[in-house]
Motif scaffolding. Structure first.
Motif, PDB file in Angstrom:
ATOM      1  N   ARG A 186       0.826  -1.205   0.000  1.00 59.50           N
ATOM      2  CA  ARG A 186       0.000   0.000   0.000  1.00 59.50           C
ATOM      3  C   ARG A 186       0.860   1.255   0.000  1.00 59.50           C
ATOM      4  O   ARG A 186       0.629   2.190  -0.775  1.00 59.50           O
ATOM      5  CB  ARG A 186      -0.922  -0.004   1.217  1.00 59.50           C
ATOM      6  N   ASP A 187       1.872   1.286   0.867  1.00 56.02           N
ATOM      7  CA  ASP A 187       2.742   2.459   0.935  1.00 56.02           C
ATOM      8  C   ASP A 187       3.440   2.702  -0.394  1.00 56.02           C
ATOM      9  O   ASP A 187       3.593   3.845  -0.838  1.00 56.02           O
ATOM     10  CB  ASP A 187       3.768   2.287   2.045  1.00 56.02           C
TER      11      ASP A 187
ATOM     12  N   ARG B 240      -5.997   7.292  -2.130  1.00 52.54           N
ATOM     13  CA  ARG B 240      -5.373   7.638  -0.847  1.00 52.54           C
ATOM     14  C   ARG B 240      -6.409   8.235   0.114  1.00 52.54           C
ATOM     15  O   ARG B 240      -6.486   7.878   1.289  1.00 52.54           O
ATOM     16  CB  ARG B 240      -4.229   8.624  -1.076  1.00 52.54           C
ATOM     17  N   ALA B 241      -7.224   9.157  -0.397  1.00 52.37           N
ATOM     18  CA  ALA B 241      -8.224   9.809   0.440  1.00 52.37           C
ATOM     19  C   ALA B 241      -9.306   8.827   0.884  1.00 52.37           C
ATOM     20  O   ALA B 241      -9.745   8.848   2.041  1.00 52.37           O
ATOM     21  CB  ALA B 241      -8.855  10.970  -0.319  1.00 52.37           C
TER      22      ALA B 241
ATOM     23  N   TRP C 227      -8.960   5.581   1.219  1.00 51.31           N
ATOM     24  CA  TRP C 227      -8.356   4.662   2.187  1.00 51.31           C
ATOM     25  C   TRP C 227      -8.297   5.301   3.573  1.00 51.31           C
ATOM     26  O   TRP C 227      -8.606   4.655   4.594  1.00 51.31           O
ATOM     27  CB  TRP C 227      -6.948   4.256   1.740  1.00 51.31           C
ATOM     28  N   ARG C 228      -7.936   6.572   3.643  1.00 54.66           N
ATOM     29  CA  ARG C 228      -7.879   7.257   4.933  1.00 54.66           C
ATOM     30  C   ARG C 228      -9.261   7.341   5.577  1.00 54.66           C
ATOM     31  O   ARG C 228      -9.407   7.146   6.791  1.00 54.66           O
ATOM     32  CB  ARG C 228      -7.281   8.653   4.750  1.00 54.66           C
ATOM     33  N   ALA C 229     -10.269   7.624   4.764  1.00 51.34           N
ATOM     34  CA  ALA C 229     -11.631   7.652   5.295  1.00 51.34           C
ATOM     35  C   ALA C 229     -12.017   6.267   5.818  1.00 51.34           C
ATOM     36  O   ALA C 229     -12.630   6.134   6.889  1.00 51.34           O
ATOM     37  CB  ALA C 229     -12.601   8.105   4.204  1.00 51.34           C
ATOM     38  N   HIS C 230     -11.665   5.246   5.077  1.00 54.53           N
ATOM     39  CA  HIS C 230     -11.939   3.862   5.444  1.00 54.53           C
ATOM     40  C   HIS C 230     -11.301   3.519   6.797  1.00 54.53           C
ATOM     41  O   HIS C 230     -11.951   2.942   7.684  1.00 54.53           O
ATOM     42  CB  HIS C 230     -11.390   2.955   4.345  1.00 54.53           C
ATOM     43  N   GLU C 231     -10.041   3.890   6.960  1.00 51.35           N
ATOM     44  CA  GLU C 231      -9.339   3.603   8.207  1.00 51.35           C
ATOM     45  C   GLU C 231      -9.968   4.340   9.385  1.00 51.35           C
ATOM     46  O   GLU C 231     -10.105   3.781  10.483  1.00 51.35           O
ATOM     47  CB  GLU C 231      -7.859   3.986   8.067  1.00 51.35           C
ATOM     48  N   ASN C 232     -10.355   5.583   9.172  1.00 53.88           N
ATOM     49  CA  ASN C 232     -10.975   6.352  10.252  1.00 53.88           C
ATOM     50  C   ASN C 232     -12.332   5.774  10.643  1.00 53.88           C
ATOM     51  O   ASN C 232     -12.680   5.730  11.832  1.00 53.88           O
ATOM     52  CB  ASN C 232     -11.131   7.815   9.837  1.00 53.88           C
TER      53      ASN C 232
ATOM     54  N   LYS D 253     -13.718  14.936   5.797  1.00 54.80           N
ATOM     55  CA  LYS D 253     -12.478  15.099   6.551  1.00 54.80           C
ATOM     56  C   LYS D 253     -11.242  14.782   5.701  1.00 54.80           C
ATOM     57  O   LYS D 253     -10.128  15.206   6.043  1.00 54.80           O
ATOM     58  CB  LYS D 253     -12.500  14.197   7.790  1.00 54.80           C
ATOM     59  N   GLN D 254     -11.432  14.044   4.617  1.00 51.83           N
ATOM     60  CA  GLN D 254     -10.322  13.713   3.729  1.00 51.83           C
ATOM     61  C   GLN D 254     -10.282  14.597   2.480  1.00 51.83           C
ATOM     62  O   GLN D 254      -9.625  14.273   1.501  1.00 51.83           O
ATOM     63  CB  GLN D 254     -10.412  12.241   3.323  1.00 51.83           C
TER      64      GLN D 254
END
Length: 231
Positions: A67-68, A119-120, A122-127, A225-226
């Protein structure tokens, strides 16, 4: 429900299904968006990041490393979202007959997005996982232009389907249709099903129950938020 996120776009493209014909998307990109429901010409396109999808037993370290690596690529590069977040749920409806057209429209059920958008999301998903134990469920991502013509023929109403001469953000890899599932993989009630064409699907509709409105607001808040914005 619709979101907007600014990103850069180029012609780099990934088609993750072996043997499938890829249509080169329109790269005159407007900002990407997502449709959250209450839930062209065929050419050979260049490929990138062609790693196999994560197996269920794949260890978290390897998933994170991949992923990174993918998310460090140029924002306009195409990636397979399942390689970024294999714990998302993928139910690509236009690769099945479970859609408003009632036909299989895609050769394979892949969710392809630009890196900036991936990327955005995925960040929403993690949050959402951390805050509510929710996960994102994907219904649609990149959409070939030829499919846009078929959808327009079925529903020639620009309130719900982008005219094919103008094109959809899906055709540029900048849009996703999605909903949320709980820890038991049960979809949260968003008031209307996927592919619902009616006023109840709009954010501005106020006739839903308090629980449905809360579900919708949690999804909306996580996206905003993303960097996403609704329209």
């Amino acid at each position: 429900m619709r979101y907007l996120l600014l990103s850069i776009v180029s012609a780099a493209f990934l088609w993750a299904c072996a043997g499938a014909a890829a249509e080169t998307p329109n790269t005159n990109a407007a900002p990407p968006h997502t449709n959250a429901p209450t839930a062209g010409i065929s050419t050979t396109a260049p490929t990138a990041a062609a790693e196999p999808a994560a197996a269920p037993e794949e260890d978290s370290t390897r998933i994170a490393q991949r992923r990174d690596s993918l998310l460090r690529q140029n924002d306009s590069t195409w990636v397979d979202m399942e390689l970024i977040a294999p714990d998302m749920v993928f139910d690509i409806r236009y690769a099945t007959t479970n859609n408003f057209v009632g036909e299989v429209m895609y050769d394979c059920p892949k969710c392809l997005l630009r890196v900036a958008t991936a990327r955005a999301v995925w960040r929403a998903h993690e949050n959402l996982k951390k805050q509510y134990a929710y996960r994102i469920k994907m219904y649609d991502c990149y959409r070939p232009q030829s499919v846009q013509y078929k959808l327009w023929k079925k529903v020639p109403d620009k309130r719900y389907v982008a005219p094919p001469d103008k094109g959809s953000q899906h055709n540029k890899g900048l849009a996703i249709d999605l909903t949320l599932v709980d820890k038991n993989d049960k979809e949260l009630d968003m008031g209307t099903p996927f592919d619902y064409f009616g006023k109840e699907a709009y954010w501005s509709y106020t006739g839903h129950s308090a629980q449905i409105n809360q579900n919708r607001q949690r999804l909306r808040s996580a996206m905003e938020k993303q960097g996403f914005g609704t329209s």
